[in-house]
Write a protein that holds these residues in place. Structure first.
Motif, PDB file in Angstrom:
ATOM      1  N   UNK B 173       0.865  -1.058   0.043  1.00 14.14           N
ATOM      2  CA  UNK B 173       0.015   0.144   0.000  1.00 14.14           C
ATOM      3  C   UNK B 173       0.908   1.155   0.016  1.00 14.14           C
ATOM      4  N   UNK B 182       3.634   2.581   2.453  1.00 16.15           N
ATOM      5  CA  UNK B 182       3.425   2.909   3.797  1.00 16.15           C
ATOM      6  C   UNK B 182       2.862   1.703   4.601  1.00 16.15           C
ATOM      7  N   UNK B 240       1.110  10.522   7.234  1.00 19.95           N
ATOM      8  CA  UNK B 240       0.466   9.617   6.063  1.00 19.95           C
ATOM      9  C   UNK B 240      -0.418   8.619   6.741  1.00 19.95           C
ATOM     10  N   UNK B 241      -0.001   8.188   8.048  1.00 16.12           N
ATOM     11  CA  UNK B 241      -0.987   7.382   8.623  1.00 16.12           C
ATOM     12  C   UNK B 241      -0.500   6.928  10.195  1.00 16.12           C
ATOM     13  N   UNK B 242      -1.537   6.846  10.991  1.00 15.34           N
ATOM     14  CA  UNK B 242      -1.376   6.612  12.468  1.00 15.34           C
ATOM     15  C   UNK B 242      -1.026   5.081  12.758  1.00 15.34           C
ATOM     16  N   UNK B 245      -3.667   2.942  12.165  1.00 16.00           N
ATOM     17  CA  UNK B 245      -4.136   2.685  10.605  1.00 16.00           C
ATOM     18  C   UNK B 245      -3.044   1.624  10.324  1.00 16.00           C
TER      19      UNK B 245
ATOM     20  N   UNK C 655      -9.288   2.583   3.334  1.00 13.37           N
ATOM     21  CA  UNK C 655      -9.876   4.286   3.288  1.00 13.37           C
ATOM     22  C   UNK C 655      -9.358   4.611   2.063  1.00 13.37           C
ATOM     23  N   UNK C 781      -6.101   8.173   2.644  1.00 16.41           N
ATOM     24  CA  UNK C 781      -6.680   6.900   3.110  1.00 16.41           C
ATOM     25  C   UNK C 781      -6.911   6.768   4.796  1.00 16.41           C
ATOM     26  N   UNK C 782      -5.702   7.196   5.486  1.00 10.25           N
ATOM     27  CA  UNK C 782      -5.771   7.257   6.671  1.00 10.25           C
ATOM     28  C   UNK C 782      -6.853   7.937   7.633  1.00 10.25           C
ATOM     29  N   UNK C 785     -10.248   6.087   6.650  1.00 14.10           N
ATOM     30  CA  UNK C 785     -10.488   4.992   7.312  1.00 14.10           C
ATOM     31  C   UNK C 785     -10.808   5.275   9.090  1.00 14.10           C
ATOM     32  N   UNK C 786     -10.030   6.382   9.502  1.00 14.35           N
ATOM     33  CA  UNK C 786     -10.385   6.717  10.846  1.00 14.35           C
ATOM     34  C   UNK C 786     -12.000   7.240  10.729  1.00 14.35           C
TER      35      UNK C 786
END
Lengths: 160, 261, 790
Positions: B173, B182, B240-242, B245, C655, C781-782, C785-786
């Motif tokens: 991804x 990611x 970009x992402x937690x 996530x 997401x 996406x994050x 999704x959240x």
């Protein structure tokens, strides 16, 4: 150190330091300013040229590392009589360029794709070009240009 | 960038000798090293180019599986590994973009061990053996944290041996800007068990998801992963992402990789 | 059918040949004999007091020719703000000084405070590292709400609460708006962020200063959308060089999108350095440097409220916005959130009462200014999002709620409650066209296919209007603009009949060289190939204001038409003399002057020749030569409008949002070159999708830029974007310019973001996630999704 390589069919030389990038060698050393530099993290692809037929980002290749090799730049893409090659013509016919800055890299990347895969799908074109950033066209007409050029690949794509 | 001397050895032995000098550093495809030198984050006095060493290039098949030369560009692996190890070839064909794949090499990627690089996932999931100019290192011992490996100063990756799995798949991804992973998950099923390696997510770099390995070794179907959750502790959180996530992505991508393997 | 090469023809672009063969000539491609190279030293802290700068080690480095700091520029003026905005209470806005190089304080990461000039770029960069600066770090002011609340920590001492102005538009509307809200049966409220963007023209900025000590003339080659404006700012405000001693040349420019409108300190610095060294001085920006120094765009935090009756009729609208100015006021920073934003808040709707409040806030971030669309994307996004939310709350169809509130085609000219008079439009027509092109009937089947793959499909609609063709001078003057916004063109018919057209507009991707030639070809009946368009060099072209705000065709094109009328008028006088007829009997058609009702005629080329070889010529009443200039200052803005539809598939597990279909139905008035118009829309849509899904400038609390390269700032790539269906068959020609043209450059960037976000929200609602009523852009996406999973 003086470095020699075959550029667009001719042996060409210029002085270099170890740190001289291929893009600088072409632009400043040889005056071939068609190769553009649009970023410093190897992502925008404006500097794409071919080394021994393979696409490379010339801002991330050392000039000395490609000494003796064969390099094709945008200046070498037209037909021998000076007319636009099939891929170049397709970009004009399909309005595949606006400001023109990413265009040399786009043309070189597209030519590399068609050399390897003469009849790509639209999806393949989009994936292949993801290393070349264009801010003007939204890629719509670039993709169209490459698809249209692929229909004409019985002719030689470029003079290389 | 600061200036340096470029040395172009023709053999591994010459390269090792050239790297013995103070301030020397190996240069493979340069797709990561040169940009960081432009930012002046690295300033070696001498770069030793490994690209023109014939013995370090190419893909061949033998009793230890697939042997990939350390200086083999991604584009070559994508092409030449396709028949024997399609998942590895597919991974190589997704790295960066075509121009990056012309230059970037497997050895460079593994030596750098970027936490979001693709190859570490393949090497770890395949239980690969990293062969250097002086020894062999098992993948399980090789990756030692962020940008950290078992390699010594001046040590060169000459070959990587990949045992060929029965089934495998890499699901990536992409981080939308860099197009690094990611999260990337490599699932490989061998006769003696399943290995699952995750890149892009771990604060310490690539890691194995052992709960999933156990479940999949028992039952190699996506359903076997039902109910397994990844602990978000220790996962990367950035714009970009937690971590939560990324934990989700690991589970989703693993399931999809198994389905597609 | 349009004539080949004339108005309405999709003529291929002549400029493409040089761009496709590597013969384009961008600023970085220009090398002057004896040039030296400049490198700027930029602050790595967001906010700090400069205690000392020691340049001695740098000066001693190999190849170094000069080191300059802010102290070298204290004599020159500051880079000014183009618009003066008044606060609600009548106070004039604060106008903190913007120096060429930071002096006293650094105010954002990337703020340049020293300049090294050396024989090579590498030497200049090496020497920058040898400058020793003692900078006392101060707390960074990053968040706008915190900036306004904290009156002790200031970006500029003269802005007590970091607020430049507190603007009410229109203040007199306020009471009626409040009353309408108090009485309204339904109020929809939405708080949203219009994300900060980095324009990212692919050509990084570059400038070459070239001082000629023999004549005292300065020449500046620079990446500009408007060389005359740059010359004016440098001459009148920044350096005091007389305009007739400064030439500004903007050669091929690789995209602008607003970021190359403004004058930047680097331009003044290379001119000053060139004078000091008596050598040309060249600077080329790195991309990393561009992220830290090119003006950013957008960055609004807005609360919008829409009052409706239960049928969805709009009763009143009000907004409160904090608009980020960054660390300095860039040239048009104050205009963007006000006159390009507040005045558009009525949209294409007949909402009777509208009130807009904007506070402009200084922060320790890169200056923010106009970026493609400028203010109008922010207005459209707020409006189209709150309308969708209202429709959901009221249970009214999204097409219907818009249709119910559109200004009707018979209501033009239409006076909005926020100052503008729309001259013409038909918003029903473009929305109907969009509906037709979007295959709405097939949507449910497509949604079912998506569901079978585990994906959620949604459709998003937005309608948009903008004021563009930025002008007229008398109106913008009343609103606080400090410059005129006309444009100009000179038509020089050469002795042998070919034509040079010198224009004030600047082409950096728009295709003026082709389109403007089409206009002249059609108007004067000459082959397009005989028409040459000259732009970008202040020593050649008349004083025009350049290209931005979708104004080139509507304003500069109209100037060309006026100049062409003058050429025709003079040609008729010459023809009357040559044909021994009365001037009133001369007709001009298809490139030939004829006596009405006879076969006596003279070709355009014959008239031109006679003008320059005036042997048989009315010299006592008419000057020789055939060259005319016209300045055109329009009576109003133009008002293009349209409707955009976006279809998305959302992967609820990851997401990820995939745009599977994107359709535009626009009304641009009359179109000259449909191929180029479509290309402009494609590009605008791509930037709109970029804003909606990918792009966002992010600072951490210390004011460090986290998105400083393409590694973290997500540019739209080929595989992110769909094909884009474009239609501009709905035409209501502009009523007040001779072309009936409205402008198309910004449309995509304006109409797209709300269409995308509305589509994602629709997909989630349809997929059972109706609790998600808003997600702030970019919809990564994050974030998506959240929003679904908490």
């Amino acid at each position: 150190m003086k470095v020699t390589m075959t550029v667009n069919g001719k042996a060409m030389s210029a002085e270099t330091e170890g740190r001289t990038l291929l893009s600088s060698f072409l632009r400043e050393g040889l005056g071939l300013t068609g190769t553009h530099v649009g970023c410093d993290t190897t992502q925008c692809g404006a500097c794409t040229v071919h080394v021994d037929g393979q696409p490379v980002k010339s801002c991330t290749v050392l000039a000395q590392d490609v000494a003796g090799k064969t390099v094709t730049t945008i200046e070498g893409m037209a037909n021998p009589d000076g007319s636009l090659s099939v891929i170049q013509q397709a970009f004009q016919d399909n309005h595949g360029l606006q400001c023109g800055f990413c265009t040399p890299g786009m043309v070189m990347a597209s030519a590399a794709l068609l050399a390897e895969n003469p009849h790509p799908t639209e999806d393949e074109v989009r994936h292949h070009l993801k290393g070349n950033i264009c801010r003007c066209t939204g890629y719509h007409n670039i993709v169209k240009a490459v698809m249209s050029a692929s229909g004409a690949t019985s002719q030689k794509l470029a003079a290389e | 960038m600061h200036d340096f001397e470029l040395v172009k050895p023709a053999s591994v032995a010459e390269a090792v000798a050239a790297l013995a000098a103070e301030g020397a550093q190996a240069l493979s495809g340069g797709q990561t090293l040169l940009p960081s030198m432009k930012q002046r984050l690295a300033a070696p006095d001498r770069l030793v180019s490994l690209l023109d060493i014939p013995e370090m290039r190419g893909v061949c098949h033998g009793d230890r599986g697939l042997a990939v030369g350390g200086a083999t560009p991604h584009a070559v692996v994508a092409r030449e590994a396709a028949a024997r190890y399609p998942a590895l070839a597919a991974l190589a064909g997704q790295i960066g973009d075509p121009a990056v794949r012309s230059r970037g090499t497997i050895g460079g990627s593994l030596a750098n061990n970027d936490p979001a690089a693709c190859y570490p996932a393949a090497a770890l999931a395949s239980g690969a053996t990293i062969v250097t100019d002086r020894r062999e290192i098992a993948a399980d011992d090789y990756f030692q944290g962020l940008f950290t490996t078992a390699l010594d100063e001046g040590e060169i990756i000459t070959t990587v041996h990949f045992p060929i799995p029965e089934r495998a798949c890499y699901m990536k991804f992409e981080q939308p800007a860099s197009r690094f992973a990611l999260v990337g998950v490599f699932v490989a099923k061998y006769a003696d068990g399943v290995r699952v390696a995750v890149t892009g997510a771990g604060e310490d770099g690539v890691f194995r998801w052992t709960d999933a390995e156990d479940a999949l070794t028992a039952d190699f179907r996506p359903e076997a992963l039902q109910g397994l959750v990844v602990d978000a502790d220790g996962l990367i959180g950035d714009l970009h992402g937690t971590p939560a996530y990324r934990a989700n992505l690991i589970a989703v991508l693993t399931k999809r990789a198994v389905a597609a393997a | 059918m349009p004539k080949d090469g004339g108005i309405g023809a999709s003529t291929l672009r002549r400029e493409d040949i040089r761009f496709l063969t590597g013969k384009g000539r961008y600023t970085a491609d220009i090398n002057l004999r004896g040039q030296a190279f400049a490198c700027f030293l930029r602050s790595d802290v967001a906010h700090g007091r400069i205690r000392s700068i020691d340049t001695s080690a740098a000066e001693a480095m190999p190849g170094v020719l000069a080191v300059m700091t802010g102290a070298d520029f204290t004599e020159v003026g500051g880079n000014p703000t183009g618009w003066l905005v008044q606060s609600r209470d009548g106070a004039t806005m604060k106008e903190p000084k913007r120096p060429v190089l930071a002096h006293g304080k650094v105010r954002h990461v990337g703020d340049a405070y020293a300049l090294v000039v050396a024989e090579t770029y590498a030497q200049a960069k090496d020497a920058c590292e040898a400058i020793v600066a003692e900078i006392e770090e101060l707390p960074a002011i990053v968040d706008m709400a915190a900036a306004v609340a904290d009156t002790t920590n200031r970006v500029h001492d003269e802005c007590a609460d970091n607020v430049v102005f507190d603007w009410g538009w229109i203040e007199e509307n306020r009471a009626a708006v409040e009353a309408a809200f108090d009485a309204a049966p339904h109020v929809t409220t939405l708080e949203l962020v219009n994300n900060r963007l980095s324009p990212n023209a692919m050509e990084p900025r570059a400038s070459i200063g070239d001082f000629d000590s023999g004549t005292g003339d300065y020449k500046l080659y620079t990446t500009s959308q408007n060389p005359h404006l740059t010359r004016l700012l440098i001459s009148a405000f920044v350096m005091g060089i007389p305009e007739n001693k400064l030439t500004v040349i903007a050669p091929d420019v690789g995209g602008g999108f607003g970021s190359k409108i403004y004058h930047y300190g680097e331009e003044a610095a290379v001119l000053a350095a060139s004078k000091r060294l008596d050598r040309p001085v060249k600077w080329v920006c790195d991309r990393s440097e561009a992220f830290l120094s090119d003006a950013h765009g957008r960055d609004h935090v807005t609360k919008i409220q829409l009052a409706t009756d239960t049928e969805g009729n709009f009763l009143a609208l009000r907004t409160e916005t904090l608009a980020n100015m960054g660390a300095y006021l860039s040239n048009f920073a104050t205009c963007t959130p006000t006159f390009l934003h507040g005045t558009l808040m009525a949209g294409p709707y007949k909402t009777p009462h509208v009130y807009v409040n904007v506070k402009a806030v200084m922060t320790n971030t890169v200056p923010v200014d106009a970026y493609r669309g400028a203010g109008r994307p922010e207005a459209t996004y707020s409006l189209e999002r709150v309308i969708d939310k209202a429709a959901d709350e009221l249970g009214i169809d999204k097409w219907e709620i818009r249709r119910r509130n559109f200004i009707n085609p018979d209501q033009f000219p239409y006076q909005t409650p926020v100052g503008l008079v729309y001259d013409t439009g038909n918003y029903h027509a473009t929305m109907d066209k969009l509906r037709e092109l979007s295959d709405i009937a097939g949507f449910e089947a497509r949604a079912a296919e998506s569901a079978a793959k585990g994906k959620l499909r949604g459709f998003g609609l937005s309608t948009w209007i903008e004021a563009c063709g930025i002008a007229p001078s008398n109106l913008v003057g009343v609103l606080g603009c400090r410059v005129g916004l006309f444009d100009a063109a000179t038509i020089r018919v050469n002795a042998t009949g070919n034509i040079s057209v010198l224009v004030g507009a600047h082409s950096h991707g728009q295709g003026h060289e082709t389109v403007f030639a089409q206009l002249i070809s059609e108007k004067l009946g000459v082959p397009a190939a005989s028409v040459e368009i000259v732009h970008g060099d202040t020593s050649k072209i008349p004083f025009g204001m350049g290209t931005y705000g979708s104004r080139s065709l509507a304003v500069c094109g109209s100037a060309m038409m006026k100049a062409a009328d003058k050429i025709i008028d003079k040609g008729k006088k010459i023809a009357a003399h040559m044909l021994e007829a009365a001037e009133g009997d001369i007709e001009f058609n298809d490139g030939s002057f004829s006596v009405a009702g006879t076969d006596k005629q003279k070709s355009f080329a014959e008239i031109a020749f006679s003008a320059y070889v005036p042997h048989n010529y009315p010299l006592e009443t008419l000057e020789p030569g055939l060259e005319e200039t016209a300045f055109y200052d329009p009576a109003n803005f133009t008002y293009p409008a349209g409707a955009y539809g976006c279809e998305v598939e959302v992967d609820p597990e990851t997401g990820a949002v995939d745009i599977v279909r994107f359709t535009c139905a626009d009304d641009f008035g009359n179109v000259i070159n449909p191929m180029i118009v479509a290309g402009q829309v494609h590009g605008g849509v791509a930037q709109g999708i970029g804003q909606a899904l990918l792009e966002g400038v992010v600072y951490n609390e210390d004011g460090q830029l986290l998105t400083g390269s393409y590694m973290d700032y997500a540019m739209p790539r080929a595989d992110d974007l769909p094909n884009i269906d474009v239609d501009h068959s709905c035409v209501t020609p502009c009523t007040h310019n001779p072309l009936g043209a409205k402008g198309c450059g910004e449309a995509g960037a304006i109409g797209t973001p709300p269409a995308v976000v509305n589509a994602v929200i629709d997909a989630l609602r349809r997929g059972g996630h109706g609790q998600v009523t808003h997600i702030d852009m970019p919809l990564t996406p994050s974030r998506v999704w959240h929003a679904i999973h908490g």
